[in-house]
Design a protein around this motif. Structure first.
Motif, short mmCIF file in Angstrom:
data_model
loop_
_atom_site.label_atom_id
_atom_site.label_comp_id
_atom_site.label_asym_id
_atom_site.label_seq_id
_atom_site.Cartn_x
_atom_site.Cartn_y
_atom_site.Cartn_z
N ILE A 27 0.85 -1.20 0.00
CA ILE A 27 0.00 0.00 0.00
C ILE A 27 0.88 1.25 0.00
O ILE A 27 0.64 2.19 -0.76
CB ILE A 27 -0.96 0.00 1.21
N VAL A 28 1.91 1.24 0.83
CA VAL A 28 2.83 2.39 0.90
C VAL A 28 3.53 2.59 -0.45
O VAL A 28 3.63 3.72 -0.93
CB VAL A 28 3.84 2.21 2.05
N ILE A 29 3.99 1.50 -1.05
CA ILE A 29 4.65 1.60 -2.36
C ILE A 29 3.69 2.20 -3.38
O ILE A 29 4.07 3.07 -4.18
CB ILE A 29 5.16 0.22 -2.83
N ASN A 30 2.44 1.76 -3.35
CA ASN A 30 1.43 2.29 -4.28
C ASN A 30 1.26 3.80 -4.07
O ASN A 30 1.26 4.57 -5.03
CB ASN A 30 0.11 1.55 -4.07
N LEU A 31 1.14 4.21 -2.82
CA LEU A 31 0.95 5.64 -2.53
C LEU A 31 2.17 6.46 -2.95
O LEU A 31 2.02 7.52 -3.58
CB LEU A 31 0.68 5.84 -1.03
N VAL A 32 3.36 5.98 -2.63
CA VAL A 32 4.58 6.71 -3.00
C VAL A 32 4.71 6.81 -4.52
O VAL A 32 5.04 7.88 -5.06
CB VAL A 32 5.83 6.03 -2.38
N TRP A 65 -6.50 7.48 -7.04
CA TRP A 65 -6.33 7.19 -5.60
C TRP A 65 -7.33 6.16 -5.09
O TRP A 65 -7.25 5.74 -3.95
CB TRP A 65 -6.47 8.48 -4.78
N LEU A 66 -8.25 5.74 -5.93
CA LEU A 66 -9.29 4.81 -5.51
C LEU A 66 -8.71 3.45 -5.07
O LEU A 66 -9.07 2.95 -4.00
CB LEU A 66 -10.32 4.62 -6.62
N LEU A 67 -7.83 2.86 -5.86
CA LEU A 67 -7.31 1.53 -5.51
C LEU A 67 -6.47 1.54 -4.22
O LEU A 67 -6.64 0.65 -3.38
CB LEU A 67 -6.53 0.92 -6.67
N PRO A 68 -5.57 2.52 -4.03
CA PRO A 68 -4.87 2.50 -2.74
C PRO A 68 -5.80 2.76 -1.55
O PRO A 68 -5.58 2.22 -0.46
CB PRO A 68 -3.81 3.61 -2.86
N THR A 69 -6.85 3.54 -1.77
CA THR A 69 -7.82 3.78 -0.70
C THR A 69 -8.58 2.50 -0.37
O THR A 69 -8.72 2.13 0.80
CB THR A 69 -8.80 4.90 -1.11
N ILE A 70 -9.03 1.79 -1.41
CA ILE A 70 -9.70 0.51 -1.19
C ILE A 70 -8.74 -0.47 -0.52
O ILE A 70 -9.13 -1.20 0.40
CB ILE A 70 -10.24 -0.07 -2.52
#
Length: 167
Positions: A27-32, A65-70
């Motif tokens: 999740i962190v990698i996705n956000l970064v 941002w939908l997928l990292p939020t989910i």
């Protein structure tokens, strides 16, 4: 929600903790990654892919941002759910004798599914960015096929394991 299953509490093993950390790291990698490409994204990004992995829906770039939020909600929800395995639905009768094994097995299945789904969401976010930037045309059928095989294979493995250890 009340269950007639025995209530047992036991700490997560080192492997289980590591799987939680790995899924959170995805999740962190996705956000970064999304933060790093945000300023280069076009106004519209893919928001949906069909069964062939082709883009069949576009939306504003904020939807990236939908997928990292989910993923984050999934992580929190499954992590909380793993604390109450006595409330799960099992394919076999839960007894005092088999409860510990069944609960650990169900918790491990939940952890595997959590890692697999969050990793797929990370991959899908990455592909969405590449499609939006014109570097790719879609997910392709291979990615979805691999994901479904892993997901269904994990469920089949843990359900079979549960049934084999019903006693």
């Amino acid at each position: 929600m009340k269950s007639n299953h025995p209530v047992l509490h036991f700490p997560k093993t080192g492997v289980e903790k590591m799987m939680d950390i790995i899924s959170l790291l995805f999740i962190v990698i996705n956000l970064v990654y999304l933060i790093s490409v945000w300023n280069t994204l076009p106004a519209e990004v893919p928001i949906h892919f069909n069964g062939k992995g082709e883009v069949d829906g576009w939306g504003g770039r904020a939807l990236i941002w939908l997928l990292p939020t989910i993923s984050l909600f999934l992580w929190v929800g499954l992590t909380l759910m793993e604390r109450v395995p006595h409330l799960f639905n099992y394919p076999i009768e839960i007894t005092e004798k088999n409860a510990a094994f069944q609960y650990r097995n169900a918790r491990m299945m939940s952890l595997f599914l959590k890692v697999e789904i969050i990793l797929f969401f990370l991959y899908t976010s990455w592909e969405s960015v590449h499609v939006a930037m014109g570097k790719e045309e879609g997910l392709g059928t291979l990615a979805l096929s691999i994901f479904l095989i892993l997901l269904l294979g994990s469920v089949a493995f843990f359900v079979t394991r549960s049934v084999r250890n019903a006693k």
